[in-house]
Design an enzyme around this catalytic site. Structure first.
Site, short mmCIF file in Angstrom:
data_model
loop_
_atom_site.label_atom_id
_atom_site.label_comp_id
_atom_site.label_asym_id
_atom_site.label_seq_id
_atom_site.Cartn_x
_atom_site.Cartn_y
_atom_site.Cartn_z
N ALA A 269 25.55 74.58 50.98
CA ALA A 269 26.23 75.69 50.34
C ALA A 269 25.42 76.95 50.62
O ALA A 269 24.22 76.87 50.89
CB ALA A 269 26.31 75.43 48.84
N GLY B 219 25.34 70.57 50.78
CA GLY B 219 26.80 70.60 50.88
C GLY B 219 27.31 70.16 52.24
O GLY B 219 28.45 69.71 52.37
N GLU C 5 27.37 66.52 52.12
CA GLU C 5 28.50 66.16 51.23
C GLU C 5 29.83 66.29 51.96
O GLU C 5 30.73 65.48 51.79
CB GLU C 5 28.46 67.05 49.99
CG GLU C 5 27.27 66.72 49.09
CD GLU C 5 27.09 67.69 47.95
OE1 GLU C 5 26.92 68.90 48.22
OE2 GLU C 5 27.11 67.26 46.78
N GLU D 32 18.75 69.77 47.37
CA GLU D 32 19.03 70.61 46.19
C GLU D 32 17.84 70.71 45.24
O GLU D 32 17.59 71.76 44.65
CB GLU D 32 20.25 70.05 45.43
CG GLU D 32 21.59 70.29 46.13
CD GLU D 32 21.94 69.22 47.16
OE1 GLU D 32 21.09 68.34 47.46
OE2 GLU D 32 23.07 69.27 47.67
#
Ligand code: CO8
Length: 255
Positions: free
Chosen positions: A65, A110, A113, A133
């Site tokens: 992200a 992300g 993911e 993270e």
């Protein structure tokens, strides 16, 4: 639609979506999510799409992200941004065609993911995987806590999530996070060959396999088996009849 952060093309029922925000290692900001949703919308209008492939330009598949966009968010905005990613990636699971992640480089946070929401993953030997993270004082927000243990088992998932260790393609293969590794220059050739093999199979059967297999994450064994029987039966008298007849007549099926 004009895309700023990705490009896509489709030939013979196989769509390739390439992230092009390489200056930020293809990090996922709101605009990128908007564009991923737009591309999924475009292809939802194409019922004969057989396979979709996601890949990245440059040294990253997707490096996570967008930290710059997230940095000043409050709790409410953080939760909303998490939901946006989850809803987007859930569409990958729900899509009526297999989606392959062709992982050319970093697949972090992300990005990992996103790859896990694809139906399976092929990695270049350059690829690196991780859930960093905790380095940022965060936990995953796009369902790594749910998908990673389902893919690699709870201990491998907790190891990756708690240490933030970056692992190689070899290690990812050992854990079952990727299904195949290939030399970087062969990545797209290999993935396209795989996509073409899938595209040559019974199209209804491929769609139903994805649907029924994906349900295994949400329903109990008995319900899933009943669903399998129902969908199995639905192929008799049509595509299944042609496939079996073609086998007995020693010819290629005419789907
Ligand atoms: N977000 C924003 N920008 C990024 C990101 C990112 N995730 N990753 C890289 N970039 C940018 C860098 O800031 C740099 O920009 P600039 O040139 O303007 O300085 C450019 O991309 C190139 O990156 P580097 O110079 O750092 O390249 P290196 O080859 O030196 O390093 C790494 C590559 C190791 C991948 C390094 O860039 C890195 O560690 N990136 C961050 C990886 C990361 O922590 N990802 C996880 C992010 S958090 C996340 O994904 C949570 C998902 C759930 C969110 C829930 C919503 C709330």
């Amino acid at each position: 639609m004009n895309y700023e952060n990705l490009k896509h093309e489709c030939n013979n029922g196989i769509a390739v979506v390439t992230f092009t925000r390489s200056q930020a290692l293809n990090a996922l900001n709101s605009k990128v999510f908007h564009e991923i949703n737009a591309v999924l919308d475009e292809y939802s209008a194409m019922p004969d799409l057989k396979v979709m492939i996601f890949t990245g330009e440059g040294k990253a598949f997707v490096a996570g992200a967008d930290i710059a966009e997230m940095c000043d968010m409050n709790s409410e905005q953080g939760e909303k941004f998490s939901k946006l990613g989850q809803d987007t990636f859930n569409r990958f699971e729900q899509a009526p065609y297999p989606i392959i992640a062709a992982i050319n480089g970093f697949a972090l946070g992300g990005g990992c993911e996103l790859a896990m929401a694809c139906d399976f993953r092929v990695a270049s030997t350059f690829a690196k995987f991780g859930q960093p993270e905790v380095n940022l004082g965060l936990i995953p927000g796009y369902a790594a806590t749910q998908r990673l243990p389902r893919i690699v088992g709870i201990s491998n998932a907790l190891y990756l999530l708690c240490t933030a260790d970056m692992i190689t393609a070899d290690e990812a293969l050992r854990m079952g996070l990727v299904q195949k590794i290939v030399e970087p220059e062969k990545l797209m050739e290999e993935v396209m060959a795989m996509a073409n093999r899938i595209a040559s199979k019974g199209p209804k059967a491929v769609k139903k396999i994805k649907y029924v297999t994906r349900q295994s994450a949400y329903v109990d064994f008995k319900t899933g088996s009943e669903l399998e029987s129902k969908e199995f039966g639905s192929l008799f008298g049509n595509e299944g009849a042609e496939g079996m007849k073609a086998f007995l007549e020693k010819r290629k099926p005419n789907w």
